[in-house]
Scaffold this motif. Sequence first.
Motif, PDB file in Angstrom:
ATOM      1  N   ILE A  11     -13.478  -1.160 -12.252  1.00 13.51           N
ATOM      2  CA  ILE A  11     -13.387   0.296 -12.353  1.00 13.51           C
ATOM      3  C   ILE A  11     -14.178   0.939 -11.221  1.00 13.51           C
ATOM      4  O   ILE A  11     -15.343   0.639 -11.002  1.00 13.51           O
ATOM      5  N   ASN A  12     -13.497   1.817 -10.502  1.00 12.39           N
ATOM      6  CA  ASN A  12     -14.052   2.576  -9.378  1.00 12.39           C
ATOM      7  C   ASN A  12     -14.505   1.718  -8.202  1.00 12.39           C
ATOM      8  O   ASN A  12     -15.297   2.165  -7.384  1.00 12.39           O
ATOM      9  N   CYS A  13     -14.005   0.498  -8.084  1.00 12.92           N
ATOM     10  CA  CYS A  13     -14.340  -0.356  -6.946  1.00 12.92           C
ATOM     11  C   CYS A  13     -13.395   0.005  -5.800  1.00 12.92           C
ATOM     12  O   CYS A  13     -12.268  -0.482  -5.726  1.00 12.92           O
ATOM     13  N   PHE A  14     -13.870   0.869  -4.905  1.00 14.77           N
ATOM     14  CA  PHE A  14     -12.965   1.405  -3.881  1.00 14.77           C
ATOM     15  C   PHE A  14     -12.511   0.353  -2.880  1.00 14.77           C
ATOM     16  O   PHE A  14     -11.426   0.456  -2.324  1.00 14.77           O
ATOM     17  N   ARG A  15     -13.289  -0.697  -2.661  1.00 12.57           N
ATOM     18  CA  ARG A  15     -12.845  -1.735  -1.719  1.00 12.57           C
ATOM     19  C   ARG A  15     -11.637  -2.485  -2.274  1.00 12.57           C
ATOM     20  O   ARG A  15     -10.692  -2.794  -1.540  1.00 12.57           O
ATOM     21  N   VAL A  16     -11.671  -2.784  -3.558  1.00 10.98           N
ATOM     22  CA  VAL A  16     -10.527  -3.445  -4.193  1.00 10.98           C
ATOM     23  C   VAL A  16      -9.325  -2.505  -4.194  1.00 10.98           C
ATOM     24  O   VAL A  16      -8.202  -2.918  -3.908  1.00 10.98           O
ATOM     25  N   GLN A  17      -9.561  -1.230  -4.467  1.00 10.72           N
ATOM     26  CA  GLN A  17      -8.476  -0.261  -4.489  1.00 10.72           C
ATOM     27  C   GLN A  17      -7.806  -0.151  -3.118  1.00 10.72           C
ATOM     28  O   GLN A  17      -6.573  -0.170  -3.017  1.00 10.72           O
ATOM     29  N   LYS A  18      -8.598  -0.033  -2.065  1.00 13.83           N
ATOM     30  CA  LYS A  18      -8.036   0.082  -0.715  1.00 13.83           C
ATOM     31  C   LYS A  18      -7.227  -1.159  -0.343  1.00 13.83           C
ATOM     32  O   LYS A  18      -6.131  -1.056   0.202  1.00 13.83           O
ATOM     33  N   SER A  19      -7.756  -2.328  -0.673  1.00  9.87           N
ATOM     34  CA  SER A  19      -7.039  -3.569  -0.362  1.00  9.87           C
ATOM     35  C   SER A  19      -5.752  -3.666  -1.150  1.00  9.87           C
ATOM     36  O   SER A  19      -4.705  -4.024  -0.612  1.00  9.87           O
ATOM     37  N   ALA A  20      -5.825  -3.346  -2.436  1.00 10.50           N
ATOM     38  CA  ALA A  20      -4.636  -3.417  -3.289  1.00 10.50           C
ATOM     39  C   ALA A  20      -3.573  -2.431  -2.827  1.00 10.50           C
ATOM     40  O   ALA A  20      -2.373  -2.753  -2.819  1.00 10.50           O
ATOM     41  N   LEU A  21      -3.976  -1.237  -2.432  1.00 10.92           N
ATOM     42  CA  LEU A  21      -3.013  -0.250  -1.929  1.00 10.92           C
ATOM     43  C   LEU A  21      -2.307  -0.758  -0.676  1.00 10.92           C
ATOM     44  O   LEU A  21      -1.090  -0.624  -0.543  1.00 10.92           O
ATOM     45  N   ALA A  22      -3.057  -1.354   0.220  1.00  7.61           N
ATOM     46  CA  ALA A  22      -2.462  -1.882   1.450  1.00  7.61           C
ATOM     47  C   ALA A  22      -1.465  -2.991   1.152  1.00  7.61           C
ATOM     48  O   ALA A  22      -0.367  -3.037   1.717  1.00  7.61           O
ATOM     49  N   VAL A  23      -1.828  -3.870   0.235  1.00  9.55           N
ATOM     50  CA  VAL A  23      -0.958  -5.006  -0.090  1.00  9.55           C
ATOM     51  C   VAL A  23       0.301  -4.549  -0.817  1.00  9.55           C
ATOM     52  O   VAL A  23       1.409  -4.974  -0.483  1.00  9.55           O
ATOM     53  N   VAL A  24       0.163  -3.677  -1.803  1.00  7.07           N
ATOM     54  CA  VAL A  24       1.328  -3.301  -2.609  1.00  7.07           C
ATOM     55  C   VAL A  24       2.354  -2.532  -1.771  1.00  7.07           C
ATOM     56  O   VAL A  24       3.562  -2.733  -1.915  1.00  7.07           O
ATOM     57  N   VAL A  25       1.915  -1.693  -0.862  1.00  4.48           N
ATOM     58  CA  VAL A  25       2.869  -0.965  -0.018  1.00  4.48           C
ATOM     59  C   VAL A  25       3.551  -1.917   0.955  1.00  4.48           C
ATOM     60  O   VAL A  25       4.748  -1.819   1.200  1.00  4.48           O
ATOM     61  N   THR A  26       2.805  -2.871   1.489  1.00  2.73           N
ATOM     62  CA  THR A  26       3.402  -3.870   2.385  1.00  2.73           C
ATOM     63  C   THR A  26       4.458  -4.682   1.638  1.00  2.73           C
ATOM     64  O   THR A  26       5.554  -4.911   2.146  1.00  2.73           O
ATOM     65  N   LEU A  27       4.133  -5.103   0.419  1.00  3.36           N
ATOM     66  CA  LEU A  27       5.096  -5.868  -0.379  1.00  3.36           C
ATOM     67  C   LEU A  27       6.320  -5.028  -0.716  1.00  3.36           C
ATOM     68  O   LEU A  27       7.448  -5.509  -0.679  1.00  3.36           O
ATOM     69  N   LEU A  28       6.099  -3.779  -1.052  1.00  3.27           N
ATOM     70  CA  LEU A  28       7.199  -2.904  -1.419  1.00  3.27           C
ATOM     71  C   LEU A  28       8.154  -2.704  -0.246  1.00  3.27           C
ATOM     72  O   LEU A  28       9.365  -2.654  -0.417  1.00  3.27           O
ATOM     73  N   ASN A  29       7.606  -2.621   0.961  1.00  7.03           N
ATOM     74  CA  ASN A  29       8.448  -2.476   2.150  1.00  7.03           C
ATOM     75  C   ASN A  29       9.267  -3.729   2.420  1.00  7.03           C
ATOM     76  O   ASN A  29      10.312  -3.661   3.048  1.00  7.03           O
ATOM     77  N   GLN A  30       8.808  -4.876   1.953  1.00  7.08           N
ATOM     78  CA  GLN A  30       9.532  -6.120   2.174  1.00  7.08           C
ATOM     79  C   GLN A  30      10.745  -6.229   1.256  1.00  7.08           C
ATOM     80  O   GLN A  30      11.842  -6.433   1.693  1.00  7.08           O
ATOM     81  N   LYS A  31      10.494  -6.133  -0.038  1.00  5.31           N
ATOM     82  CA  LYS A  31      11.591  -6.310  -1.001  1.00  5.31           C
ATOM     83  C   LYS A  31      11.323  -5.472  -2.234  1.00  5.31           C
ATOM     84  O   LYS A  31      11.137  -5.988  -3.324  1.00  5.31           O
ATOM     85  N   GLY A  32      11.267  -4.176  -2.073  1.00  6.59           N
ATOM     86  CA  GLY A  32      10.946  -3.308  -3.202  1.00  6.59           C
ATOM     87  C   GLY A  32      12.170  -2.950  -4.016  1.00  6.59           C
ATOM     88  O   GLY A  32      13.253  -2.804  -3.487  1.00  6.59           O
ATOM     89  N   SER A  33      11.972  -2.824  -5.321  1.00  6.60           N
ATOM     90  CA  SER A  33      13.047  -2.339  -6.180  1.00  6.60           C
ATOM     91  C   SER A  33      12.755  -0.888  -6.532  1.00  6.60           C
ATOM     92  O   SER A  33      11.621  -0.428  -6.446  1.00  6.60           O
ATOM     93  N   SER A  34      13.779  -0.169  -6.934  1.00  5.81           N
ATOM     94  CA  SER A  34      13.576   1.249  -7.250  1.00  5.81           C
ATOM     95  C   SER A  34      12.693   1.415  -8.482  1.00  5.81           C
ATOM     96  O   SER A  34      11.923   2.369  -8.569  1.00  5.81           O
ATOM     97  N   ALA A  35      12.773   0.499  -9.447  1.00  7.58           N
ATOM     98  CA  ALA A  35      11.920   0.584 -10.635  1.00  7.58           C
ATOM     99  C   ALA A  35      10.449   0.406 -10.254  1.00  7.58           C
ATOM    100  O   ALA A  35       9.579   1.137 -10.733  1.00  7.58           O
TER     101      ALA A  35
END
Length: 109
Positions: A49-73
């Motif tokens: 909770i409120n760990c901004f380093r984990v949040q920043k890393s997770a945001l970077a990874v999830v957007v990168t993954l979504l750009n690769q093979k993202g579904s609309s859901a």
Amino acid sequence: LEQLLSRINLPVELPYTSLQRSIMAILQFCNGLLRPASPLGSTISRILINCFRVQKSALAVVVTLLNQKGSSALTRDLFDVLLAYLESPNTSPTVSIDVRRDLSLLACP
């Protein structure tokens, strides 16, 4: 991760959907949006909770993954998680900047 994903001849197909869902769960834990179902989950949640380093890393990874093979859901789910981050008073300004950037990437692919 971007370098790994950009390789043409990956010997193994990555489970994009599972990775995206896992990263989104981490983001939800970090913001207190997801309630753990076990004592171990509660301990992990308190750490995240409120760990901004984990949040920043997770945001970077999830957007990168979504750009690769993202579904609309998954895009809708991620959009909801990012909006919750913007609405939360506990979101750090650093993470807020990343969330706004990611929302603009989702809105204008």
